[in-house]
Design a protein around this motif. Structure first.
Motif, PDB file in Angstrom:
ATOM      1  N   LEU A  24       0.836  -1.211   0.000  1.00 41.31           N
ATOM      2  CA  LEU A  24       0.000   0.000   0.000  1.00 41.31           C
ATOM      3  C   LEU A  24       0.865   1.253   0.000  1.00 41.31           C
ATOM      4  O   LEU A  24       0.503   2.276  -0.578  1.00 41.31           O
ATOM      5  N   HIS A  25       2.028   1.169   0.637  1.00 43.38           N
ATOM      6  CA  HIS A  25       2.954   2.304   0.652  1.00 43.38           C
ATOM      7  C   HIS A  25       3.383   2.641  -0.780  1.00 43.38           C
ATOM      8  O   HIS A  25       3.340   3.801  -1.205  1.00 43.38           O
ATOM      9  N   GLN A  26       3.768   1.603  -1.520  1.00 33.01           N
ATOM     10  CA  GLN A  26       4.197   1.849  -2.908  1.00 33.01           C
ATOM     11  C   GLN A  26       3.041   2.343  -3.764  1.00 33.01           C
ATOM     12  O   GLN A  26       3.216   3.199  -4.637  1.00 33.01           O
ATOM     13  N   MET A  27       1.859   1.797  -3.522  1.00 37.31           N
ATOM     14  CA  MET A  27       0.691   2.216  -4.319  1.00 37.31           C
ATOM     15  C   MET A  27       0.357   3.681  -4.049  1.00 37.31           C
ATOM     16  O   MET A  27       0.092   4.456  -4.960  1.00 37.31           O
ATOM     17  N   TRP A  28       0.367   4.065  -2.763  1.00 36.69           N
ATOM     18  CA  TRP A  28       0.035   5.463  -2.424  1.00 36.69           C
ATOM     19  C   TRP A  28       1.115   6.407  -2.981  1.00 36.69           C
ATOM     20  O   TRP A  28       0.813   7.475  -3.505  1.00 36.69           O
ATOM     21  N   ASN A  29       2.360   5.956  -2.893  1.00 39.57           N
ATOM     22  CA  ASN A  29       3.452   6.750  -3.445  1.00 39.57           C
ATOM     23  C   ASN A  29       3.259   6.946  -4.953  1.00 39.57           C
ATOM     24  O   ASN A  29       3.395   8.048  -5.483  1.00 39.57           O
ATOM     25  N   ARG A  30       2.877   5.860  -5.610  1.00 37.02           N
ATOM     26  CA  ARG A  30       2.664   5.901  -7.068  1.00 37.02           C
ATOM     27  C   ARG A  30       1.512   6.834  -7.400  1.00 37.02           C
ATOM     28  O   ARG A  30       1.564   7.631  -8.334  1.00 37.02           O
ATOM     29  N   ARG A  31       0.472   6.745  -6.607  1.00 40.71           N
ATOM     30  CA  ARG A  31      -0.718   7.578  -6.809  1.00 40.71           C
ATOM     31  C   ARG A  31      -0.353   9.062  -6.613  1.00 40.71           C
ATOM     32  O   ARG A  31      -0.698   9.920  -7.412  1.00 40.71           O
ATOM     33  N   GLN A  32       0.366   9.345  -5.554  1.00 41.37           N
ATOM     34  CA  GLN A  32       0.715  10.738  -5.262  1.00 41.37           C
ATOM     35  C   GLN A  32       1.650  11.299  -6.343  1.00 41.37           C
ATOM     36  O   GLN A  32       1.494  12.442  -6.771  1.00 41.37           O
ATOM     37  N   CYS A  33       2.618  10.490  -6.780  1.00 42.18           N
ATOM     38  CA  CYS A  33       3.552  10.969  -7.803  1.00 42.18           C
ATOM     39  C   CYS A  33       2.815  11.292  -9.105  1.00 42.18           C
ATOM     40  O   CYS A  33       3.173  12.204  -9.827  1.00 42.18           O
ATOM     41  N   THR A  34       1.753  10.520  -9.382  1.00 40.33           N
ATOM     42  CA  THR A  34       1.002  10.751 -10.621  1.00 40.33           C
ATOM     43  C   THR A  34       0.051  11.934 -10.495  1.00 40.33           C
ATOM     44  O   THR A  34      -0.045  12.753 -11.399  1.00 40.33           O
ATOM     45  N   LYS A  35      -0.616  12.035  -9.366  1.00 43.18           N
ATOM     46  CA  LYS A  35      -1.731  12.984  -9.290  1.00 43.18           C
ATOM     47  C   LYS A  35      -1.482  14.206  -8.422  1.00 43.18           C
ATOM     48  O   LYS A  35      -2.364  15.056  -8.294  1.00 43.18           O
ATOM     49  N   PHE A  36      -0.342  14.289  -7.776  1.00 40.84           N
ATOM     50  CA  PHE A  36      -0.131  15.344  -6.781  1.00 40.84           C
ATOM     51  C   PHE A  36       1.289  15.873  -6.914  1.00 40.84           C
ATOM     52  O   PHE A  36       2.227  15.090  -7.022  1.00 40.84           O
ATOM     53  N   ASN A  37       1.418  17.201  -6.904  1.00 41.07           N
ATOM     54  CA  ASN A  37       2.768  17.751  -7.026  1.00 41.07           C
ATOM     55  C   ASN A  37       3.312  18.281  -5.708  1.00 41.07           C
ATOM     56  O   ASN A  37       4.198  19.120  -5.680  1.00 41.07           O
ATOM     57  N   GLY A  38       2.754  17.800  -4.639  1.00 37.62           N
ATOM     58  CA  GLY A  38       3.297  18.184  -3.339  1.00 37.62           C
ATOM     59  C   GLY A  38       2.632  19.418  -2.759  1.00 37.62           C
ATOM     60  O   GLY A  38       2.002  20.202  -3.460  1.00 37.62           O
ATOM     61  N   THR A  39       2.783  19.558  -1.448  1.00 36.57           N
ATOM     62  CA  THR A  39       2.270  20.727  -0.724  1.00 36.57           C
ATOM     63  C   THR A  39       3.296  21.842  -0.872  1.00 36.57           C
ATOM     64  O   THR A  39       4.498  21.581  -0.933  1.00 36.57           O
ATOM     65  N   SER A  40       2.823  23.064  -0.902  1.00 36.62           N
ATOM     66  CA  SER A  40       3.724  24.196  -1.130  1.00 36.62           C
ATOM     67  C   SER A  40       4.862  24.236  -0.101  1.00 36.62           C
ATOM     68  O   SER A  40       4.656  23.943   1.090  1.00 36.62           O
ATOM     69  N   TYR A  41       6.041  24.585  -0.575  1.00 37.46           N
ATOM     70  CA  TYR A  41       7.219  24.683   0.304  1.00 37.46           C
ATOM     71  C   TYR A  41       6.935  25.641   1.458  1.00 37.46           C
ATOM     72  O   TYR A  41       7.267  25.368   2.621  1.00 37.46           O
ATOM     73  N   ILE A  42       6.292  26.751   1.149  1.00 35.99           N
ATOM     74  CA  ILE A  42       6.024  27.781   2.168  1.00 35.99           C
ATOM     75  C   ILE A  42       5.189  27.181   3.305  1.00 35.99           C
ATOM     76  O   ILE A  42       5.496  27.346   4.489  1.00 35.99           O
ATOM     77  N   ILE A  43       4.137  26.462   2.911  1.00 38.72           N
ATOM     78  CA  ILE A  43       3.259  25.848   3.923  1.00 38.72           C
ATOM     79  C   ILE A  43       4.028  24.800   4.724  1.00 38.72           C
ATOM     80  O   ILE A  43       3.873  24.695   5.948  1.00 38.72           O
ATOM     81  N   GLN A  44       4.858  24.041   4.054  1.00 40.37           N
ATOM     82  CA  GLN A  44       5.609  22.999   4.775  1.00 40.37           C
ATOM     83  C   GLN A  44       6.582  23.614   5.777  1.00 40.37           C
ATOM     84  O   GLN A  44       6.848  23.041   6.827  1.00 40.37           O
ATOM     85  N   ARG A  45       7.124  24.800   5.441  1.00 39.16           N
ATOM     86  CA  ARG A  45       8.002  25.497   6.400  1.00 39.16           C
ATOM     87  C   ARG A  45       7.205  25.886   7.650  1.00 39.16           C
ATOM     88  O   ARG A  45       7.647  25.703   8.779  1.00 39.16           O
ATOM     89  N   GLY A  46       6.017  26.414   7.437  1.00 40.95           N
ATOM     90  CA  GLY A  46       5.153  26.775   8.568  1.00 40.95           C
ATOM     91  C   GLY A  46       4.802  25.538   9.379  1.00 40.95           C
ATOM     92  O   GLY A  46       4.825  25.551  10.615  1.00 40.95           O
ATOM     93  N   ALA A  47       4.487  24.454   8.672  1.00 41.68           N
ATOM     94  CA  ALA A  47       4.090  23.213   9.346  1.00 41.68           C
ATOM     95  C   ALA A  47       5.238  22.636  10.177  1.00 41.68           C
ATOM     96  O   ALA A  47       5.031  22.152  11.289  1.00 41.68           O
ATOM     97  N   ALA A  48       6.453  22.701   9.635  1.00 46.09           N
ATOM     98  CA  ALA A  48       7.603  22.144  10.368  1.00 46.09           C
ATOM     99  C   ALA A  48       7.776  22.898  11.686  1.00 46.09           C
ATOM    100  O   ALA A  48       8.098  22.299  12.723  1.00 46.09           O
ATOM    101  N   ALA A  49       7.531  24.210  11.656  1.00 48.05           N
ATOM    102  CA  ALA A  49       7.656  25.003  12.890  1.00 48.05           C
ATOM    103  C   ALA A  49       6.613  24.557  13.912  1.00 48.05           C
ATOM    104  O   ALA A  49       6.885  24.519  15.114  1.00 48.05           O
TER     105      ALA A  49
END
Ligand code: MLT
Length: 398
Positions: A268-293
């Protein structure tokens, strides 16, 4: 002419919170002088914590210089955030491998999208009442759902029937809408059941930060064996006030491997990874910086200041219900309070009654399923003044 996905005909006419918004808009248009207090959708009202804001600003600044500019990021999320989340789990006594964490724009999308990994031919078990996204996303895919009754008898914490076989199980704890929370023993019953049935638990822990009782599990991975049978979804919406900023994550352990009909092993990990790589380009860097804080110790301390503020609202609501002798659930380890509609009203009837007579908006339990028909949900995410005013009006009405 395109052949349409006719399963959409099987959905309710509109999404629960859209229907509520329409009714409230109609009421305010007809009564512009009335002050409506919204305790319906679980949307936060307090501003972001200082550290989260600083993180967001750092992210913005990075975009302004060639040396630090970021284009497409990893679909799974940046390592700095995945590691910060893994460290947060470790502080709560749970081991989660950073590489099992997928960053997203929130738990709503992921709990909806995850159904793509599963065939139509599964026994899908969904508690009722329930967050409508789990139901609607399966209906859209033409999947058949078996409901499991949550009710006053089981404290809205249904447990599995060992004689019944399920392949996929949705659980949400602390629960939306009921506010009920599974303890470790109860969650272990679910994990053992899933392992015995080779089932997958889709565990929504979006409200874990509201747990104050140290004995209650904040992650399904606090239960032994869960990595072999559970995917966990979580969100910064309620933890850190990110409902508008959007960030969440999904943990798909690499241990989740099942045998396909051709005998091959599928992860399921590989399937979700495959799904995300195909359909999703990631969460914005700016938001991830805020989230990490947010996931730093100080960032989380700031989040908990806001959470304590909301918990005070929950106390105000609970006190009024107690005074009125109305049976309720939640409100302690959860931002939601779920109670029986007074005077044996049905929940949409009560919704209209409360809106018309007290100008208070809540969420009718029927919107969460058949078992919510006589229940109502209030959220603690308003401000103190409005919450106190709403409960004063409530007190005068009944
Ligand atoms: C709710 O009110 O149930 C939630 O805010 C909905 C959500 O998180 O999508």
């Amino acid at each position: 002419m395109p052949k349409l996905n006719e399963h959409y005909q099987d959905l309710k006419e509109s999404y629960l919170f859209t229907e509520i918004a329409h009714r409230v808009a109609a009421y305010t248009a007809a009564n512009p002088d009335k002050k409506v207090i919204r305790l319906g959708i679980g949307d936060v009202t307090l501003p972001l914590g200082r550290l989260a804001l600083e993180g967001l600003h750092e992210g913005v600044d990075a975009m302004g210089s060639a040396a630090t500019f970021k284009g497409y990021g990893p679909e799974q999320g940046y390592d700095f955030l995945r590691e910060a989340i893994s460290a947060y789990y470790a502080r709560n006594g749970v081991t989660v491998d950073a590489s099992d964490i997928f960053i997203s724009d929130g738990a709503k999308s992921d709990t909806g999208n995850i159904s793509e990994l599963f065939d139509t031919d599964n026994v899908i078990l969904i508690p009722d009442p329930v967050y409508p996204v789990y139901v609607d996303s399966n209906v859209m895919g033409g999947k058949k759902i078996t409901y499991l009754a949550g009710n006053a008898e089981n404290g809205f914490l249904p447990l599995p029937d060992p004689a019944f076989h399920a392949d996929i199980i949705y659980l949400c704890s602390p629960n939306n809408p009921t506010g009920a929370v599974y303890n470790k023993e109860q969650l272990k019953v679910w994990v053992d059941y899933a392992l015995a049935n080779e089932a997958v638990i889709l565990f929504d822990s979006a409200y874990e930060a509201f747990i104050t009782d140290p004995e209650l599990p904040r992650s399904i991975y606090a239960i032994e064996g869960a990595k072999k049978c559970a995917i966990e979804f979580c969100s910064l919406s309620k933890t850190a006030g990110f409902t508008g900023t959007r960030c969440g994550y999904t943990i798909v352990p690499k241990e989740l491997v099942f045998t396909a009909s051709n005998g091959e092993q599928m992860s399921l990990h590989q399937m979700w990874n495959r799904r995300q790589c195909t359909k999703f380009n990631g969460t914005s860097y700016i938001i991830q910086r805020g989230a990490a804080a947010v996931f730093s110790e100080e960032g989380m301390r700031q989040c908990h200041e806001n959470i304590r503020y909301y918990q005070e609202n929950a106390r105000i609501i609970a006190d009024t219900l107690t005074k009125k002798g109305i049976r309720f659930y939640g409100g302690v380890n959860s931002p939601y309070i779920w109670f029986e509609c007074p005077q044996q009203m049905e929940s949409w009837e009560f919704f209209d009654y409360l809106l018309n007579h007290a100008q208070v908006v809540g969420t009718p339990g029927a919107g969460f399923g058949e078992n919510g028909k006589h229940f109502f949900r209030l959220t603690s995410f308003g401000n103190h003044e409005n919450t106190a005013e709403a409960m004063k009006r409530f007190d005068e009405l009944f």
